[in-house]
Design an enzyme around this catalytic site. Structure first.
Site, short mmCIF file in Angstrom:
data_model
loop_
_atom_site.label_atom_id
_atom_site.label_comp_id
_atom_site.label_asym_id
_atom_site.label_seq_id
_atom_site.Cartn_x
_atom_site.Cartn_y
_atom_site.Cartn_z
N MET A 96 0.85 -1.20 0.00
CA MET A 96 0.00 0.00 0.00
C MET A 96 0.89 1.25 0.00
O MET A 96 0.44 2.34 0.35
CB MET A 96 -0.93 -0.01 1.21
CG MET A 96 -1.89 -1.21 1.17
SD MET A 96 -3.45 -0.93 2.02
CE MET A 96 -2.90 -0.66 3.68
N GLY A 97 2.15 1.07 -0.38
CA GLY A 97 3.04 2.22 -0.51
C GLY A 97 3.58 2.70 0.82
O GLY A 97 3.51 2.00 1.83
N TYR A 98 4.13 3.91 0.81
CA TYR A 98 4.84 4.50 1.95
C TYR A 98 5.86 3.48 2.47
O TYR A 98 5.84 3.05 3.62
CB TYR A 98 3.90 4.97 3.05
CG TYR A 98 4.48 6.19 3.73
CD1 TYR A 98 4.48 7.43 3.09
CD2 TYR A 98 5.09 6.11 4.97
CE1 TYR A 98 5.06 8.54 3.66
CE2 TYR A 98 5.69 7.22 5.55
CZ TYR A 98 5.65 8.43 4.90
OH TYR A 98 6.23 9.53 5.46
N ARG A 157 2.62 2.74 9.53
CA ARG A 157 1.88 3.50 10.54
C ARG A 157 2.78 4.03 11.66
O ARG A 157 2.34 4.87 12.45
CB ARG A 157 0.75 2.64 11.13
CG ARG A 157 -0.38 2.40 10.15
CD ARG A 157 -1.60 1.79 10.82
NE ARG A 157 -2.75 1.79 9.94
CZ ARG A 157 -3.16 0.73 9.22
NH1 ARG A 157 -2.51 -0.42 9.28
NH2 ARG A 157 -4.24 0.82 8.45
N HIS A 188 9.38 -3.54 3.60
CA HIS A 188 8.95 -3.79 2.22
C HIS A 188 10.16 -4.12 1.33
O HIS A 188 10.11 -5.01 0.49
CB HIS A 188 8.30 -2.55 1.61
CG HIS A 188 7.00 -2.15 2.23
ND1 HIS A 188 6.84 -1.00 2.96
CD2 HIS A 188 5.78 -2.75 2.21
CE1 HIS A 188 5.59 -0.90 3.36
NE2 HIS A 188 4.92 -1.94 2.92
N GLN A 207 -10.28 -2.55 2.75
CA GLN A 207 -9.77 -3.21 3.96
C GLN A 207 -9.73 -2.27 5.16
O GLN A 207 -9.27 -2.64 6.23
CB GLN A 207 -8.40 -3.85 3.71
CG GLN A 207 -7.26 -2.89 3.44
CD GLN A 207 -6.00 -3.61 3.00
OE1 GLN A 207 -5.88 -4.08 1.87
NE2 GLN A 207 -5.02 -3.73 3.90
O1 PAF Z 1 -0.07 -5.69 3.73
C1 PAF Z 1 -0.50 -4.79 2.98
O2 PAF Z 1 0.17 -3.78 2.71
C2 PAF Z 1 -1.89 -4.91 2.37
O3 PAF Z 1 -2.76 -5.52 3.25
C3 PAF Z 1 -1.90 -5.62 1.02
C4 PAF Z 1 -1.44 -7.06 1.13
C5 PAF Z 1 -1.02 -4.89 0.03
C6 PAF Z 1 -3.33 -5.64 0.44
O4 PAF Z 1 -3.83 -4.36 0.27
#
Ligand code: PAF
Length: 282
Positions: free
Chosen positions: A30-32, A187, A37, A61
């Site tokens: 979801m970026g940031y 977050r 990541h 979500q």
């Molecule tokens: O873990 C996340 O960042 C999100 O839940 C995902 C897997 C990209 C789905 O939106």
């Protein structure tokens, strides 16, 4: 790095890569982006011929009153980080492409999503598995990589892939932590300096739980009392849950036999943080 902004174009490109015999590794985000990541991406580079990363803040979500609107976003910085890692393709779909007018199909994994975050965030996992199933259909990866910090999400996605015969290997990677132990999360940026210090109690409490287990304690209730005691000492902490569960079913355990997971969700100020630790004989 290629940037692809429509589902149609992404599908066409992935099909082409498959016809060329390329093994596609995929990291949905979801970026940031943070180091956690990037670790998933390094793993993807090792395991695939082509690495595709998606950036999409998935509205379905997030529950009402959660942080969808204020979820941190910085596409320019994210793209620079992706280039640094050597990502081949970044997929950035617009919302309208993922949820067109009239959208009405969802994927729900029923059992492993019931406990833990499933209780406090109803609908959250349905949003996650739905968007991940859609991303899998668009990106057509051979393998997909997720962090173990979101352990319940990982288990739900593995279950979905198995139940729906998705020909995709779902791989979990251990949680990446800051040098002081805080689990990396987009977050964390919401935390004030004081809250960040108090947030360290989460990992500290998990380590205490593991220590008790390794000393022979097998009563979940006794371990949980110690853990919650440590967290409750923090002024800004509100416990959502701290539980000891079976690593596969995610059901609560009273007496630990074999492997288990201590999973917690705690609000530090207004920021809800997750962390977990696996209990296993060493
Ligand atoms: O873990 C996340 O960042 C999100 O839940 C995902 C897997 C990209 C789905 O939106």
């Amino acid at each position: 790095m290629e940037i692809i902004a429509t589902a149609k174009e992404m599908q066409r490109r992935s099909e082409q890569l498959r016809l060329e015999g390329k093994k596609i590794a995929f990291v949905p985000t979801m970026g940031y982006l943070h180091k956690g990541h990037l670790t998933l991406m390094h793993e993807g580079k090792k395991r695939g011929d082509v690495l595709i990363v998606s950036i999409f803040v998935n509205p379905t979500q997030f529950g009402p009153g959660e942080d969808y609107e204020r979820y941190p976003r910085d596409m320019k910085r994210d793209l620079a980080l992706l280039k640094g890692v050597g990502v081949d393709i970044c997929f950035t779909p617009p919302s309208q492409d993922m949820y067109p007018d009239g959208f009405q199909t969802c994927v729900e994994v029923e059992q492993v999503t019931k406990n833990l975050c499933g209780t406090s965030r109803p609908g959250h996992f349905r949003g996650v598995t739905t968007v991940v199933a859609k991303l899998f259909n668009i990106v057509k990866p051979h393998l997909a990589i997720f962090g173990e910090k979101d352990y319940q999400q990982l288990i739900a996605i593995k279950q979905m892939a198995r139940d729906l015969n998705m020909d995709i290997e779902v791989i979990g990677i251990p949680t990446i932590r800051e040098s002081d132990g805080l689990a990396m999360s987009s977050r964390n940026t919401y935390l004030t300096a004081k809250e960040r210090k108090e947030a360290l109690s989460l990992y500290r409490s998990l380590l205490k739980g593991k220590e008790l287990f390794l000393q022979g304690q097998r009563s979940a209730a006794k371990i949980l009392t110690e853990i919650t005691g440590i967290i409750k000492e923090q002024k800004s902490a509100t416990i959502d849950y701290v539980k000891i569960c079976d690593v596969h079913t995610l059901e609560d355990i009273e007496e630990i036999k074999g492997e288990a997971i201590i999973a917690l969700a705690v609000k530090i100020g207004k920021t809800r943080l997750l962390d977990n630790i696996i209990l296993k004989e060493e």
